[in-house]
Design a protein around this motif. Structure first.
Motif, PDB file in Angstrom:
ATOM      1  N   LEU A   4       0.816  -1.209   0.000  1.00 53.31           N
ATOM      2  CA  LEU A   4       0.000   0.000   0.000  1.00 53.31           C
ATOM      3  C   LEU A   4       0.853   1.263   0.000  1.00 53.31           C
ATOM      4  O   LEU A   4       0.388   2.332  -0.374  1.00 53.31           O
ATOM      5  CB  LEU A   4      -0.929   0.007   1.218  1.00 53.31           C
ATOM      6  N   CYS A  38     -11.368   4.292  -1.293  1.00 52.20           N
ATOM      7  CA  CYS A  38     -11.279   2.824  -1.272  1.00 52.20           C
ATOM      8  C   CYS A  38     -10.915   2.298   0.112  1.00 52.20           C
ATOM      9  O   CYS A  38     -11.421   1.256   0.526  1.00 52.20           O
ATOM     10  CB  CYS A  38     -10.272   2.340  -2.306  1.00 52.20           C
ATOM     11  N   THR A  39     -10.071   3.021   0.851  1.00 51.42           N
ATOM     12  CA  THR A  39      -9.733   2.551   2.198  1.00 51.42           C
ATOM     13  C   THR A  39     -10.943   2.640   3.126  1.00 51.42           C
ATOM     14  O   THR A  39     -11.165   1.741   3.935  1.00 51.42           O
ATOM     15  CB  THR A  39      -8.562   3.342   2.804  1.00 51.42           C
ATOM     16  N   VAL A  41     -14.113   2.447   2.195  1.00 50.44           N
ATOM     17  CA  VAL A  41     -15.026   1.381   1.771  1.00 50.44           C
ATOM     18  C   VAL A  41     -14.545   0.030   2.292  1.00 50.44           C
ATOM     19  O   VAL A  41     -15.341  -0.789   2.782  1.00 50.44           O
ATOM     20  CB  VAL A  41     -15.182   1.374   0.238  1.00 50.44           C
ATOM     21  N   THR A  42     -13.246  -0.205   2.231  1.00 46.72           N
ATOM     22  CA  THR A  42     -12.695  -1.474   2.718  1.00 46.72           C
ATOM     23  C   THR A  42     -12.938  -1.636   4.209  1.00 46.72           C
ATOM     24  O   THR A  42     -13.326  -2.709   4.671  1.00 46.72           O
ATOM     25  CB  THR A  42     -11.191  -1.552   2.412  1.00 46.72           C
ATOM     26  N   HIS A  43     -12.717  -0.575   4.978  1.00 43.95           N
ATOM     27  CA  HIS A  43     -12.971  -0.656   6.418  1.00 43.95           C
ATOM     28  C   HIS A  43     -14.439  -0.922   6.708  1.00 43.95           C
ATOM     29  O   HIS A  43     -14.773  -1.683   7.619  1.00 43.95           O
ATOM     30  CB  HIS A  43     -12.528   0.632   7.113  1.00 43.95           C
ATOM     31  N   ARG A  45     -16.567  -2.487   4.743  1.00 45.03           N
ATOM     32  CA  ARG A  45     -16.929  -3.847   4.310  1.00 45.03           C
ATOM     33  C   ARG A  45     -16.549  -4.893   5.342  1.00 45.03           C
ATOM     34  O   ARG A  45     -17.220  -5.915   5.478  1.00 45.03           O
ATOM     35  CB  ARG A  45     -16.258  -4.173   2.975  1.00 45.03           C
ATOM     36  N   VAL A  46     -15.464  -4.672   6.077  1.00 38.62           N
ATOM     37  CA  VAL A  46     -15.067  -5.638   7.107  1.00 38.62           C
ATOM     38  C   VAL A  46     -15.621  -5.251   8.482  1.00 38.62           C
ATOM     39  O   VAL A  46     -15.225  -5.813   9.495  1.00 38.62           O
ATOM     40  CB  VAL A  46     -13.533  -5.815   7.181  1.00 38.62           C
ATOM     41  N   ARG A  47     -16.526  -4.280   8.474  1.00 44.52           N
ATOM     42  CA  ARG A  47     -17.196  -3.806   9.683  1.00 44.52           C
ATOM     43  C   ARG A  47     -16.218  -3.292  10.746  1.00 44.52           C
ATOM     44  O   ARG A  47     -16.347  -3.576  11.935  1.00 44.52           O
ATOM     45  CB  ARG A  47     -18.086  -4.895  10.257  1.00 44.52           C
ATOM     46  N   ASP A  48     -15.229  -2.552  10.287  1.00 36.91           N
ATOM     47  CA  ASP A  48     -14.273  -1.905  11.177  1.00 36.91           C
ATOM     48  C   ASP A  48     -14.686  -0.444  11.277  1.00 36.91           C
ATOM     49  O   ASP A  48     -14.380   0.365  10.416  1.00 36.91           O
ATOM     50  CB  ASP A  48     -12.856  -2.021  10.616  1.00 36.91           C
TER      51      ASP A  48
END
Length: 67
Positions: A4, A38-39, A41-43, A45-48
């Motif tokens: 990254l 994108c970061t 959205v990624t967080h 999606r993993v429910r962080d």
């Protein structure tokens, strides 16, 4: 995680070069915005949901503390 850093470093270099080539600076800025989106959205999606709490216990209230 080290992978990254490569796009971030390339974007930083692009922003610096953007002082002399404005179109490259604009492209680098757009790339950084997309990277950040994108970061997030990624967080999500993993429910962080603990954004900005990189230190363990940050934001936790101590119930025994005197005010």
């Amino acid at each position: 995680m080290p992978a990254l850093g490569v796009p971030k470093a390339a974007a930083a270099l692009g922003l610096l070069v953007g002082f002399w080539i404005p179109s490259l600076g604009t492209a680098a800025a757009v790339g950084l915005v997309l990277f950040s989106v994108c970061t997030v959205v990624t967080h999500l999606r993993v429910r962080d949901y603990k954004f900005g709490q990189s230190v363990p216990g940050a934001g936790r209230r101590d119930s025994g503390a005197l005010l």
